[in-house]
Design a protein around this motif. Structure first.
Motif, short mmCIF file in Angstrom:
data_model
loop_
_atom_site.label_atom_id
_atom_site.label_comp_id
_atom_site.label_asym_id
_atom_site.label_seq_id
_atom_site.Cartn_x
_atom_site.Cartn_y
_atom_site.Cartn_z
N LEU A 12 0.98 -1.25 0.02
CA LEU A 12 0.00 -0.06 -0.04
C LEU A 12 0.87 1.28 0.15
O LEU A 12 0.58 2.26 -0.79
N MET A 13 1.88 1.34 0.91
CA MET A 13 2.71 2.58 0.86
C MET A 13 3.54 2.66 -0.50
O MET A 13 3.70 3.70 -0.91
N ILE A 14 3.92 1.71 -0.87
CA ILE A 14 4.82 1.75 -2.33
C ILE A 14 3.93 2.32 -3.47
O ILE A 14 4.15 2.94 -4.14
N SER A 15 2.61 1.50 -3.28
CA SER A 15 1.75 1.92 -4.64
C SER A 15 1.37 3.42 -4.38
O SER A 15 1.19 4.09 -5.43
N THR A 16 1.03 3.62 -3.20
CA THR A 16 0.66 4.99 -3.19
C THR A 16 2.10 6.27 -3.48
O THR A 16 1.61 7.14 -4.07
N GLY A 17 3.15 5.69 -2.85
CA GLY A 17 4.19 6.48 -3.44
C GLY A 17 4.27 6.60 -4.75
O GLY A 17 4.92 7.54 -5.45
N ILE A 18 4.20 5.56 -5.62
CA ILE A 18 4.27 5.44 -6.90
C ILE A 18 3.51 6.19 -7.77
O ILE A 18 3.56 7.11 -8.48
N LEU A 19 2.21 6.04 -7.28
CA LEU A 19 1.09 6.76 -7.74
C LEU A 19 1.26 8.46 -7.49
O LEU A 19 1.23 9.01 -8.76
N LEU A 20 1.72 8.88 -6.50
CA LEU A 20 2.03 10.10 -6.24
C LEU A 20 3.27 10.61 -7.24
O LEU A 20 3.12 11.68 -7.76
N GLY A 21 4.43 9.79 -7.15
CA GLY A 21 5.66 10.02 -8.14
C GLY A 21 5.05 10.07 -9.44
O GLY A 21 5.72 10.95 -10.25
N MET A 22 4.09 9.16 -10.12
CA MET A 22 3.74 9.03 -11.30
C MET A 22 3.06 10.42 -11.66
O MET A 22 2.98 11.13 -13.03
N GLY A 23 2.17 10.81 -10.92
CA GLY A 23 1.42 11.99 -10.77
C GLY A 23 2.38 13.31 -11.16
O GLY A 23 2.03 14.05 -11.85
N ILE A 24 3.47 13.30 -10.05
CA ILE A 24 4.05 14.49 -10.22
C ILE A 24 5.16 14.45 -11.65
O ILE A 24 5.22 15.52 -12.32
N THR A 51 3.98 -3.27 -9.07
CA THR A 51 5.26 -3.00 -8.99
C THR A 51 5.15 -2.82 -7.39
O THR A 51 6.18 -3.04 -6.68
N GLY A 52 4.18 -2.22 -6.76
CA GLY A 52 4.07 -2.35 -5.30
C GLY A 52 4.35 -3.27 -4.57
O GLY A 52 5.15 -3.58 -3.60
N PHE A 53 3.64 -4.52 -5.15
CA PHE A 53 3.52 -5.86 -4.47
C PHE A 53 5.05 -6.55 -4.64
O PHE A 53 5.61 -6.85 -3.64
N LEU A 54 5.48 -6.34 -5.82
CA LEU A 54 6.97 -7.13 -6.06
C LEU A 54 7.88 -6.23 -5.14
O LEU A 54 9.08 -6.75 -4.98
N CYS A 55 7.67 -5.16 -5.22
CA CYS A 55 8.84 -4.10 -4.26
C CYS A 55 8.59 -4.44 -2.80
O CYS A 55 9.78 -4.43 -2.17
N VAL A 112 14.54 6.63 -4.56
CA VAL A 112 15.08 7.08 -3.51
C VAL A 112 14.19 7.61 -2.36
O VAL A 112 14.10 7.07 -1.34
N LEU A 113 13.34 8.31 -2.75
CA LEU A 113 12.51 9.15 -2.16
C LEU A 113 11.42 8.17 -1.36
O LEU A 113 11.20 7.95 -0.09
N ILE A 114 10.88 7.33 -2.43
CA ILE A 114 9.85 6.34 -1.76
C ILE A 114 10.57 5.41 -0.84
O ILE A 114 9.69 4.84 0.11
N TYR A 115 11.75 4.75 -1.31
CA TYR A 115 12.48 3.76 -0.36
C TYR A 115 12.69 4.26 0.95
O TYR A 115 12.42 3.64 2.00
N GLY A 116 13.10 5.50 0.89
CA GLY A 116 13.04 6.15 2.25
C GLY A 116 12.34 6.29 3.31
O GLY A 116 12.05 5.91 4.29
N ALA A 117 11.05 6.71 2.46
CA ALA A 117 10.12 7.09 3.24
C ALA A 117 9.10 5.69 3.74
O ALA A 117 8.75 5.38 4.96
N VAL A 118 9.43 4.57 2.74
CA VAL A 118 8.76 3.05 3.37
C VAL A 118 9.59 2.86 4.58
O VAL A 118 9.30 2.01 5.43
N TRP A 119 10.98 2.86 4.37
CA TRP A 119 11.86 2.45 5.20
C TRP A 119 11.66 3.00 6.69
O TRP A 119 11.49 2.22 7.66
#
Length: 144
Positions: A12-24, A51-55, A112-119
């Protein structure tokens, strides 16, 4: 925290981050390329979830390293980071999130941004779970 809960929360966190990033990314491309219309392919929403699930799956490497005393936790963290980067790069290529080096570098920045936030959030979740467990143990001890 159970493995299933970790995978679910990270997906959920990664998918939300990717969605936000893709929107940006889409907004940036709109303003830099001057495109009149923003279009996403039909498969973009499901590609973000896949991608969120695989990550989130490489997080099992960290569980494995914690259970196996022969493997260094630092090595497991490096393997985790590299495997997530490979998943993001491969999925980005397959799902056409980038077409040139400039777009790929933007995807790497988002990684990098999403990885750090999820971590950070995952560490916070583990500490919150530990606190709840310790409180429950303390209540049991008080009753005795």
């Amino acid at each position: 925290m159970s493995k299933a809960k970790l995978i679910y929360n990270q997906t959920l966190m990664i998918s939300t981050g990717i969605l936000l990033g893709m929107g940006i990314r889409t907004v940036v491309l709109y303003f830099t390329n001057g495109q009149e219309m923003i279009q996403w392919e039909w498969f973009i929403p499901i590609s973000i979830i896949i991608t969120g699930f695989l990550c989130s799956l490489p997080s099992l490497i960290l569980y494995w390293a914690d259970e196996n005393t022969k493997v260094s936790i630092h090595l497991a963290e490096v393997l985790h980071c590299i495997s997530v980067l490979l998943v993001v790069s491969l999925c980005g290529y397959l799902f056409k999130w980038y077409t040139d080096l400039r777009e790929y570098l933007f995807i790497l920045l988002l990684y990098v941004l999403i990885y750090g936030a999820v971590w950070v959030y995952t560490i916070w979740m583990f500490r919150a779970d530990e606190k709840k467990i310790n409180q429950a143990i303390g209540e049991i001890r008080d009753e005795e």
